[in-house]
Design a protein around this motif. Structure first.
Motif, PDB file in Angstrom:
ATOM      1  N   VAL A  12       3.130   3.137   6.330  1.00 37.70           N
ATOM      2  CA  VAL A  12       2.107   3.148   5.280  1.00 37.70           C
ATOM      3  C   VAL A  12       2.104   4.472   4.549  1.00 37.70           C
ATOM      4  O   VAL A  12       1.998   4.529   3.313  1.00 37.70           O
ATOM      5  CB  VAL A  12       0.714   2.858   5.897  1.00 37.70           C
ATOM      6  N   GLU A  13       2.228   5.549   5.285  1.00 38.03           N
ATOM      7  CA  GLU A  13       2.246   6.872   4.665  1.00 38.03           C
ATOM      8  C   GLU A  13       3.405   7.008   3.692  1.00 38.03           C
ATOM      9  O   GLU A  13       3.254   7.564   2.598  1.00 38.03           O
ATOM     10  CB  GLU A  13       2.332   7.940   5.759  1.00 38.03           C
ATOM     11  N   THR A  14       4.537   6.460   4.059  1.00 34.24           N
ATOM     12  CA  THR A  14       5.696   6.506   3.164  1.00 34.24           C
ATOM     13  C   THR A  14       5.479   5.646   1.929  1.00 34.24           C
ATOM     14  O   THR A  14       5.845   6.038   0.807  1.00 34.24           O
ATOM     15  CB  THR A  14       6.957   6.036   3.910  1.00 34.24           C
ATOM     16  N   MET A  15       4.881   4.473   2.100  1.00 33.25           N
ATOM     17  CA  MET A  15       4.718   3.536   0.989  1.00 33.25           C
ATOM     18  C   MET A  15       3.672   3.985  -0.017  1.00 33.25           C
ATOM     19  O   MET A  15       3.836   3.774  -1.227  1.00 33.25           O
ATOM     20  CB  MET A  15       4.349   2.150   1.529  1.00 33.25           C
ATOM     21  N   ASP A  47       6.289  -6.580  13.979  1.00 36.52           N
ATOM     22  CA  ASP A  47       6.785  -6.268  12.632  1.00 36.52           C
ATOM     23  C   ASP A  47       5.907  -5.190  12.010  1.00 36.52           C
ATOM     24  O   ASP A  47       4.983  -5.476  11.245  1.00 36.52           O
ATOM     25  CB  ASP A  47       6.787  -7.538  11.784  1.00 36.52           C
ATOM     26  N   ALA A  48       6.191  -3.930  12.343  1.00 37.49           N
ATOM     27  CA  ALA A  48       5.386  -2.826  11.811  1.00 37.49           C
ATOM     28  C   ALA A  48       5.545  -2.709  10.299  1.00 37.49           C
ATOM     29  O   ALA A  48       4.583  -2.418   9.583  1.00 37.49           O
ATOM     30  CB  ALA A  48       5.783  -1.526  12.495  1.00 37.49           C
ATOM     31  N   LYS A  49       6.742  -2.933   9.812  1.00 41.47           N
ATOM     32  CA  LYS A  49       6.974  -2.826   8.370  1.00 41.47           C
ATOM     33  C   LYS A  49       6.205  -3.905   7.623  1.00 41.47           C
ATOM     34  O   LYS A  49       5.658  -3.655   6.539  1.00 41.47           O
ATOM     35  CB  LYS A  49       8.465  -2.930   8.066  1.00 41.47           C
ATOM     36  N   GLY A  50       6.144  -5.115   8.180  1.00 41.66           N
ATOM     37  CA  GLY A  50       5.389  -6.183   7.530  1.00 41.66           C
ATOM     38  C   GLY A  50       3.906  -5.862   7.446  1.00 41.66           C
ATOM     39  O   GLY A  50       3.263  -6.111   6.422  1.00 41.66           O
ATOM     40  N   VAL A  51       3.348  -5.301   8.515  1.00 45.46           N
ATOM     41  CA  VAL A  51       1.940  -4.915   8.489  1.00 45.46           C
ATOM     42  C   VAL A  51       1.720  -3.788   7.487  1.00 45.46           C
ATOM     43  O   VAL A  51       0.714  -3.785   6.754  1.00 45.46           O
ATOM     44  CB  VAL A  51       1.476  -4.488   9.897  1.00 45.46           C
ATOM     45  N   ALA A  52       2.630  -2.837   7.448  1.00 51.06           N
ATOM     46  CA  ALA A  52       2.492  -1.725   6.504  1.00 51.06           C
ATOM     47  C   ALA A  52       2.537  -2.229   5.063  1.00 51.06           C
ATOM     48  O   ALA A  52       1.775  -1.762   4.203  1.00 51.06           O
ATOM     49  CB  ALA A  52       3.596  -0.698   6.747  1.00 51.06           C
ATOM     50  N   GLU A  53       3.423  -3.158   4.782  1.00 50.30           N
ATOM     51  CA  GLU A  53       3.490  -3.719   3.419  1.00 50.30           C
ATOM     52  C   GLU A  53       2.195  -4.451   3.076  1.00 50.30           C
ATOM     53  O   GLU A  53       1.717  -4.375   1.935  1.00 50.30           O
ATOM     54  CB  GLU A  53       4.679  -4.673   3.325  1.00 50.30           C
ATOM     55  N   LEU A  54       1.627  -5.148   4.051  1.00 46.16           N
ATOM     56  CA  LEU A  54       0.362  -5.839   3.802  1.00 46.16           C
ATOM     57  C   LEU A  54      -0.741  -4.831   3.480  1.00 46.16           C
ATOM     58  O   LEU A  54      -1.502  -5.018   2.515  1.00 46.16           O
ATOM     59  CB  LEU A  54       0.003  -6.674   5.035  1.00 46.16           C
ATOM     60  N   LEU A  55      -0.838  -3.760   4.257  1.00 42.34           N
ATOM     61  CA  LEU A  55      -1.880  -2.754   4.034  1.00 42.34           C
ATOM     62  C   LEU A  55      -1.669  -2.024   2.715  1.00 42.34           C
ATOM     63  O   LEU A  55      -2.623  -1.789   1.963  1.00 42.34           O
ATOM     64  CB  LEU A  55      -1.895  -1.763   5.195  1.00 42.34           C
TER      65      LEU A  55
END
Length: 1070
Positions: free
Chosen positions: A331-334, A275-283
């Protein structure tokens, strides 16, 4: 014995409140215990009076453990009573039947009748009878639940309520056992049972109730321990990938439900889920602005940001290139969008946005690999302890006319200096190196990629003398192809900057050797990216039907699409459109490659395709079953070989029983030796890293009559136990090292080096193995293949300047790059240049502590609860003169001198005091028979200079950064350097807690699990104070010098002969 068993039985205290209780008491118990025959009691069962029958049954229950063989003759009658619903003593009859069947060994029948006994069967009883039936009950329930779950999964239906076929009497017993485990504080047992039974509801209940009451429970640590155990069990007991995914999602939910969320644990589970999106949201959430003012430059970095940095470092160390790239993109997008919206803010909001933008940029630098690779390079360069005299000894011992051993020595140098950027040995032996021709020159140039691995900033400058030139004037196609291969080795996991150049070189290349190196380089640099344009370029080279270039193209395609096959159990589009496109490309590519493998007439191309298909299957598990079945059932032995490798990579580290069974079947039944060897070797991939089960599985195969199977058994042990010391595995490898076949001895040497890499020299197996290797490659009568294995083992044993080890995973996260590197390394059997792929599997044994600014504080130290000599670097060889002196021996010692020394010692012992101490010191310096000056075995021994060695303390301090080998990790703890010196440190080193509670401590690690290896982020308790940082001596500073030296070396290789001297006239002296 019978008395003890019956007295502990719940029926021993039957009273009038139980059926038949009015007809017997404890007095009758002793009466019937003295009975030597049950004939009278059995006769009562044929009476018409039910009260007599009940009385007989109650008495038989007391003596059945001693007289069961007599009671068994009347089983039909007792069974009839147990099944008679109108008989009041039916439950007693059922329990009696259960006991008789138990003694007869029929546990299934015994369980059925015990369950019919109702309340008379007490699951809490501690007797052997009850515990055996409870185990059988759980075993039956687990098997039924797993069968119904698998059936529901195949039918694509929900597993809820699928246990309708399970005996309803069993489930209450299991529920009672689950509740008993939780009530007694045995949460781990309850968690394991819930996972085996596919009961996620019971798992949630067990974890949630572990936080309530009890001595060992009622704390967050108890819940964290339960969740850690559940995560470990998910990888060993979950079985199918589909259930593992469901289980991991439940664990994520349980973690997030805690008051203090363990973001590091959550991120590890999300990595397993993909879940790359889940990790990105966490970071992104961790680096989000908190609203506090952060305008001071010396302000402490917020705790959530430090956690985000630690998560990012762990993601990089997990070596999952596709996943890491997806996280970085998300992460870059968020982080860009909120920052853009806050640009127009004022005051504290604008300052917070600016700080967040800074933290996010640092986070992206970590995710890109720039920061961690710089830290690794700094560590490997500054701590390099490779012994060049070892390489010199190998070079002098081998026959210079043997190209195989010459290439092995160059390979050993590449292993020994992987990532250190130190190419001194090559530059000091240019004449010797210039003897490499053709493919040996290709491999020697590729070795530069191992040495400079991760040095991405200067990679082109370092390899400039060897890379293809745009204006033509090619020096050698072998050097150019090797340079492109080396460029890929440098840019493993960080190929975004090198891929365009490699693709350009591939398109412009016309020579098959250059195409070969370019394809391997492109595959390494773009590992797992699944780029469609790159695939078309590689496929174009493959379709030229050139054997040399086509083989590399097949492998390159496999690296490009590694791990991107659709996986069973994943929800549709769970990974986004990019993952869907990658899976579609992988599916179409596998069909095209398989078709071309049947069409081509080149075995090298077919083998490259087979290996490439296997790389695509990495981690797919059940999702790759269709392709694996196609490969394994093919008529071509080459494709079946690929099927064995695909099976090992698809189920890597899962310990799947089905995969092991398939591999063992092919290992003993396939007609091809290559397939059988690959099947046994792949067992090392399937079994969990470090599993002792591997030695038991391959133990018999290691004694096979087939030498290829024996070689595969050696390699399986090396793969499974790489970087982990296993006495059982080493014993098997010791036996194979004496095998009569040369390539079996070669495999045993390599596998043993893989097991012992990173093992301290204090373990006696390591110095003994070094001596055995030296004896092998110096023996003129040893076969070339065995010598080659010994030389390769020398390099593996001292990998990365004696600062690296081999590891297929960490924290149950499989390392994709390391595993694929080992898989490709195994193909050196067919193609020696692929042996350099092992450099991608080496990982530093390092503890690198950084602060919030990603600098290394020099006043941060760790304490190792062991003597410094236990985990010290191996001693380096002395000079030739010193070795010659030791060989000849020291000065002769007269007998009178020895007698006089003995008398002085006796007098000193009699007088005592300082005189005795001085006499003992003098005695210790008397030369011994061996020639060297004797030294005492204990602490305080005298050295050759006559100085007394300092007594070793039971602990030693490790500066930042430092080497921490795998066996050392459990002995290392963190604390800061005390202000009052070593005396205070001695007190601290024997405490159970870290030194964070001590006054004067400044840095403490963010990680709370006590892990001491890898990059550790520190929190600073006094950010306003100045910091002492480690002075960096980055190897990048010498990049231009090394590039110039490389140019000179290349020019010297090009020279065919020296220019003649200028004309002159000889003038003799008068």
């Amino acid at each position: 014995m019978a008395s003890a068993l019956v007295s502990s039985h719940p029926l021993g205290g039957l009273n009038n409140n139980k059926p038949g209780g009015a007809h017997y008491n404890n007095g009758s118990f002793s009466t019937f215990m003295s009975t030597k025959s049950a004939a009278g009691l059995l006769a009562l069962l044929e009476e018409s009076d039910d009260r007599l029958k009940q009385h007989a049954l109650s008495c038989l229950l007391k003596v059945v453990d001693a007289l069961w063989f007599q009671v068994s003759s009347s089983l039909p009658l007792i069974e009839a009573l147990a099944e008679d619903e109108d008989f009041e003593g039916a439950q007693m009859a059922g329990l009696l039947c259960a006991r008789v069947f138990y003694h007869l060994g029929e546990t299934s029948e015994a369980l059925s009748y015990a369950l019919s006994a109702g309340a008379l069967f007490d699951p809490s009883d501690a007797s052997e009878f009850t515990q055996t039936l409870i185990a059988k009950c759980i075993e039956t329930y687990v098997a039924a639940r797993q069968a119904t779950y698998d059936a529901a999964l195949k039918a694509s239906t929900s597993a809820d309520g699928a246990a309708a076929d399970i005996d309803k009497r069993i489930e209450p017993v299991v529920e009672r056992m689950l509740k008993a485990c939780v009530d007694d504080g045995n949460t781990e047992q309850a968690v394991g049972l819930a996972i085996d039974c596919r009961r996620l509801d019971a798992l949630e209940t067990a974890v949630s109730q572990s936080a309530m009451g009890g001595n060992a429970r009622g704390s967050p640590d108890a819940v964290a321990a339960a969740l850690r155990y559940a995560l470990n069990a998910a990888h060993t007991c979950a079985g199918s990938r589909a259930f593992r995914i469901e289980l991991l999602r439940v664990l994520v939910r349980l973690h997030r439900a805690q008051t203090d969320v363990d973001h590091l644990a959550v991120s590890r589970i999300l990595v397993h889920l993909g879940d790359a999106k889940g990790v990105a949201e966490l970071l992104a959430g961790l680096v989000a602005p908190s609203g506090d003012s952060m305008d001071a430059e010396d302000a402490a970095v917020p705790e959530p940001v430090l956690v985000a940095y630690q998560v990012a470092f762990e993601l990089f160390e997990a070596e999952q290139p596709p996943f890491l790239a997806a996280v970085r993109t998300e992460v870059e997008t968020m982080v860009k969008q909120p920052a853009a919206e806050s640009v127009e803010g004022e005051g504290a909001a604008a300052a917070a946005a600016t700080t967040t933008s800074t933290h996010a940029s640092v986070l992206l630098r970590i995710l890109s690999g720039t920061v961690p690779m710089h830290l690794r390079l700094e560590f490997l360069y500054s701590k390099n302890s490779a012994d060049l005299l070892v390489l010199k000894g190998v070079k002098d011992a081998i026959d210079s006319r043997s190209s195989v051993n010459h290439g092995a020595c160059v390979l050993a140098n590449a292993y020994m200096h992987t990532g250190t950027t130190v190419d001194t040995f090559l530059r000091e032996n240019l004449d010797w190196l210039s003897r490499s021709t053709n493919w040996n020159k290709f491999s020697a140039t590729a070795g530069l990629g191992c040495i400079h691995r991760g040095h991405v900033a200067q990679s082109r400058a370092l390899l400039a003398p060897y890379l293809p030139r745009t204006g033509g004037g090619s020096s050698s196609p072998y050097s150019e192809g090797g340079a492109l291969y080396a460029l890929g080795l440098i840019h493993v996991n960080q190929g975004s900057s090198a891929t365009p150049f490699l693709l350009q070189s591939l398109r412009a290349a016309s020579h098959e050797v250059i195409q070969h190196g370019a394809c391997l380089g492109v595959g390494l640099a773009s590992m797992g990216t699944a780029d469609a344009e790159t695939y078309e370029d590689l496929k174009g080279v493959l379709y030229t039907d050139n054997a040399v270039a086509g083989e590399a193209a097949g492998i390159g395609i496999g690296l490009l699409l590694a791990g991107r096959m659709a996986r069973a159990g994943d929800a549709p589009s769970s990974g986004g459109d990019a993952d869907d496109a990658a899976s579609a490309l992988c599916a179409s590519a596998s069909s095209e490659l398989l078709a071309y493998a049947h069409d081509t007439s080149h075995e090298k191309i077919s083998r490259g395709i087979a290996i490439g298909l296997a790389l695509m299957c990495f981690g797919a598990e059940e999702g790759a079953d269709t392709l694996i079945a196609t490969l394994c059932n093919d008529t071509s032995a080459v494709l079946r070989y690929g099927g064995m490798l695909a099976l090992g990579l698809a189920y890597r580290g899962t310990g799947s029983n089905a995969a092991v069974a398939k591999l063992l079947h092919h290992a003993v039944s396939d007609a091809s030796d290559d397939v059988r060897r690959a099947a046994v070797t792949s067992l090392g991939f399937v079994l969990p890293p470090g599993s002792e089960q591997c030695a038991h599985v391959v133990g018999l195969l290691a004694e096979s009559y087939n030498s290829h199977v024996r070689y595969g058994a050696a390699m399986a042990l090396g793969l499974c136990h790489c970087g982990s010391y296993s006495k059982t595995a080493l014993e098997l490898l010791d036996t194979m090292s004496k095998d009569g076949v040369d390539f079996v001895r070669q495999g045993a040497a390599i596998a043993k080096a893989m097991c012992l890499v990173g093992t301290p020299e204090s373990v006696k197996d390591v110095p003994a193995f070094r001596k055995a290797l030296e004896k092998s490659y110096k023996d003129k009568h040893e076969e070339t293949m065995a010598k080659m294995g010994s030389i390769m083992a020398v390099g593996i044993l001292d990998a990365g300047g004696r600062n690296c080890t081999l590891s297929r995973g960490r924290d149950n996260v499989p390392r994709m790059t390391s595993t694929l590197g080992m898989a490709l390394f195994m193909q050196y059997w067919y193609w020696y240049p692929l042996s350099y792929m092992l450099s991608a599997s080496f990982s530093p044994c390092a503890m690198i502590a950084v602060n919030g600014k990603l600098a290394m504080p020099s006043n941060f130290v760790a304490c190792c609860d062991a003597k410094a000599s236990v985990f010290a670097y191996p001693p380096k060889l002395s000079s030739d003169a010193g070795k010659e002196k030791a060989r000849k021996g020291g000065a002769a010692v007269l007998s009178t001198t020895a007698k006089a020394a003995k008398m002085r010692k006796q007098k000193a012992a009699a007088s005592g005091g300082e005189g005795g101490k001085a006499a003992m010191e003098t005695e210790s310096s008397v030369p011994t028979k061996g020639g060297a000056e004797g030294t005492a075995s204990g602490d305080g021994a005298a050295t050759e200079d006559g100085k007394k060695e300092e007594e070793e303390t039971p602990y030693n301090l490790l500066s930042n950064p430092c080497r921490v080998v795998p066996t050392q990790e459990t002995k290392v703890r963190f604390f800061s350097l005390p202000s009052d010196g070593d005396a205070a440190m001695t007190d601290v080193s024997h405490e159970n807690s870290l030194a964070a509670a001590q006054a004067g401590v400044r840095y403490t690690p963010v990680r709370g699990d006590g892990a001491t290896c890898g990059i550790v982020v520190l929190r600073d308790s006094r950010p306003e104070d100045p910091e002492e940082l480690v002075a960096t001596t980055t190897s990048a500073e010498g990049a231009e010098e090394q590039a110039a030296a490389g140019g000179a070396a290349a020019a010297e290789e090009e020279e065919e002969e020296e220019e003649p001297p200028a004309p002159f006239e000889y003038q003799p002296e008068a």
